[in-house]
Design a protein around this motif. Structure first.
Motif, mmCIF file in Angstrom:
data_model
loop_
_atom_site.group_PDB
_atom_site.id
_atom_site.type_symbol
_atom_site.label_atom_id
_atom_site.label_comp_id
_atom_site.label_asym_id
_atom_site.label_seq_id
_atom_site.Cartn_x
_atom_site.Cartn_y
_atom_site.Cartn_z
ATOM 1 N N PRO A 1 0.852 -1.190 0.000
ATOM 2 C CA PRO A 1 0.000 0.000 0.000
ATOM 3 C C PRO A 1 0.883 1.234 0.000
ATOM 4 O O PRO A 1 2.055 1.156 0.388
ATOM 5 C CB PRO A 1 -0.787 -0.128 1.306
ATOM 6 N N ASP A 2 0.351 2.357 -0.437
ATOM 7 C CA ASP A 2 1.095 3.609 -0.326
ATOM 8 C C ASP A 2 0.966 4.075 1.120
ATOM 9 O O ASP A 2 0.010 4.758 1.488
ATOM 10 C CB ASP A 2 0.546 4.654 -1.297
ATOM 11 N N ASN A 3 1.932 3.677 1.933
ATOM 12 C CA ASN A 3 1.851 3.957 3.365
ATOM 13 C C ASN A 3 1.888 5.441 3.681
ATOM 14 O O ASN A 3 1.302 5.885 4.681
ATOM 15 C CB ASN A 3 2.994 3.246 4.099
ATOM 16 N N ILE A 4 2.566 6.205 2.854
ATOM 17 C CA ILE A 4 2.630 7.644 3.124
ATOM 18 C C ILE A 4 1.252 8.266 2.938
ATOM 19 O O ILE A 4 0.724 8.937 3.832
ATOM 20 C CB ILE A 4 3.679 8.324 2.220
ATOM 21 N N LEU B 1 8.569 0.209 14.533
ATOM 22 C CA LEU B 1 9.970 0.044 14.877
ATOM 23 C C LEU B 1 10.842 0.841 13.908
ATOM 24 O O LEU B 1 10.816 0.570 12.702
ATOM 25 C CB LEU B 1 10.356 -1.440 14.831
ATOM 26 N N PRO B 2 11.610 1.807 14.365
ATOM 27 C CA PRO B 2 12.441 2.618 13.476
ATOM 28 C C PRO B 2 13.390 1.749 12.651
ATOM 29 O O PRO B 2 13.938 0.758 13.141
ATOM 30 C CB PRO B 2 13.226 3.506 14.445
ATOM 31 N N GLY B 3 13.568 2.117 11.388
ATOM 32 C CA GLY B 3 14.423 1.343 10.492
ATOM 33 C C GLY B 3 13.653 0.339 9.663
ATOM 34 O O GLY B 3 14.146 -0.135 8.640
ATOM 35 N N ASN B 4 12.442 0.005 10.105
ATOM 36 C CA ASN B 4 11.554 -0.836 9.308
ATOM 37 C C ASN B 4 10.910 0.051 8.245
ATOM 38 O O ASN B 4 10.399 1.123 8.546
ATOM 39 C CB ASN B 4 10.504 -1.455 10.226
ATOM 40 N N PHE B 5 10.922 -0.394 6.987
ATOM 41 C CA PHE B 5 10.478 0.476 5.904
ATOM 42 C C PHE B 5 9.022 0.886 6.073
ATOM 43 O O PHE B 5 8.670 2.060 5.863
ATOM 44 C CB PHE B 5 10.673 -0.223 4.551
ATOM 45 N N SER B 6 8.159 -0.046 6.467
ATOM 46 C CA SER B 6 6.752 0.305 6.679
ATOM 47 C C SER B 6 6.615 1.319 7.801
ATOM 48 O O SER B 6 5.851 2.287 7.699
ATOM 49 C CB SER B 6 5.927 -0.948 6.993
ATOM 50 N N ALA B 7 7.354 1.113 8.883
ATOM 51 C CA ALA B 7 7.278 2.038 10.012
ATOM 52 C C ALA B 7 7.758 3.426 9.610
ATOM 53 O O ALA B 7 7.137 4.443 9.950
ATOM 54 C CB ALA B 7 8.096 1.506 11.182
#
Length: 390
Positions: free
Chosen positions: A108-111, A137-143
């Motif tokens: 999905p377009d998370n932004i 969790l920082p560093g996770n692309f989805s996060a």
């Protein structure tokens, strides 16, 4: 074959159900395997796929960097691969190193999706006031991409003050003490933006126990049954974003099937946004629940989506867009530092972009779109449309 983390989770049950439905409609053999968060097991399952008679795999990369190993393994054993949600930074799915094995990366377009959710929360509180963000969790692309969505909404609402943000661990057990501490430190907030539904449920539970239900609002992402029921019943639960796992895996099957039957895809089609929808009314939540059976299945017509079976009459029932890989990772601050020196797009992708194919493909998807099992749901949301505008 569908290889994914676990069946002891509602999201992955829907993931399995969509994949199974698509294989049933297309007359394919279906094997489901879970890897229980083990990267080694996930790689091994792809290595062993040909011995099971499998020539195509749908998966979720357990972490971003393992995607390179998964794609390399698929290429080595001669199978086609579709992956969703997590891919290595600056890795285009059409990378020639994988010899055409990595056929589809989708998410999905998370932004845009998170920005739409946060904007709805801000609208609810009158577009001014103090808010919290309990993130992933920082560093996770989805996060990191969801955090970028929150920042986008804040940029568009200068009277909203983000007084604190903190990772919540992505599940309600880990999120609960974070929520408790943040609310103790900032009791005057009007809204809490939650990373996912489990985080939102932790928020809702804490609000109820402190007698704050209805005075502070939150929203989540995942459209789990529990959260959808909270949207129906809890005044603090504004909504949840459906990222539609049943469509994501089902259409991945269609893509793999068509490729094996000789359909050629434009290089840009190997990376796509699949649509999402912010369910922000009790009516929309109720309608979404009624469209989904207890196993997470939603009755999309996957057979009708096949280009091989339908020629130019193929139809999709859920929105999608190609991802422009020239700026995909650059939108995320944490990804910018990971850009390899001398990085360049594959020549095939660069040529397609220069030919203007991104706009042409996106128009093609809209031209082939027809109403599906969730179309009525979109009409019950406040925006009356999905995140991608279908």
């Amino acid at each position: 074959m569908n290889t994914f983390p676990t069946l002891a989770n509602e999201y992955w049950q829907g993931w399995d159900a969509g994949c199974k439905l698509a294989t049933e409609q297309l007359g394919l053999k279906y094997i489901a395997q879970t890897f229980e968060d083990s990267v080694d097991k996930q790689i091994s399952q792809i290595e062993q796929a040909p011995s099971l008679g499998v020539n195509a795999v749908v998966t979720f990369a357990q972490n971003a960097e393992v995607m390179k190993a998964l794609a390399a393994t698929a290429s080595q054993v001669g199978i086609k691969l579709a992956n969703a949600h997590s891919t290595a930074a600056w890795l285009d799915a059409d990378d020639p190193a994988y010899a055409g094995s990595y056929l589809l990366y989708s998410q999905p377009d998370n932004i845009r999706g998170t920005a739409a959710m946060a904007q709805a929360l801000f609208d609810k509180i009158g577009n001014e006031g103090k808010v919290l963000y309990v993130g992933g969790l920082p560093g996770n692309f989805s996060a990191d991409s969801r955090a970028a969505g929150v920042k986008l909404a804040l940029k568009n609402n200068p009277k909203i003050e983000l007084v604190a943000e903190q990772p919540g661990g992505e599940n309600r057990v880990a999120a609960r003490p974070v929520v408790e501490n943040l609310l103790t430190a900032h009791p005057d907030v009007a809204a809490i933006v939650s990373y996912n539904d489990d985080t939102a449920i932790a928020v809702l539970d804490v609000l109820r126990e402190r007698g704050l239900s209805g005075s502070i609002v939150t929203a989540g992402i995942d459209a789990t049954r529990e959260m959808l029921n909270r949207v129906r019943e809890d005044k603090s639960a504004l909504g949840t974003v459906s990222i539609n796992a049943p469509f994501m895996t089902g259409y991945s099957v269609v893509t793999l099937y068509d490729a094996l039957e000789g359909i050629a895809y434009d290089p840009l089609e190997k990376m796509r946004y699949f649509d999402s929808i912010f369910l922000d009314s009790p009516e929309a939540a109720e309608k979404y629940l009624s469209a989904m059976d207890q196993g997470g299945r939603i009755d999309f017509d996957f057979k009708g989506m096949s280009r091989h079976l339908n020629g130019d009459n193929w139809k999709i029932q859920w929105g999608m867009e190609v991802i422009d890989p020239s700026n995909f990772w650059g939108q995320i601050e944490s990804m910018q530092s990971l850009k390899p020196s001398g990085w360049a797009l594959p020549e095939s992708v660069e040529a397609s972009l220069k030919a203007g194919n991104a706009d042409k493909l996106n128009k093609m998807y809209r031209d082939h779109f027809v109403p599906g099992p969730l179309s009525d749901v979109a009409g019950m949301t406040r925006s009356k449309k999905t995140v991608l505008g279908f």
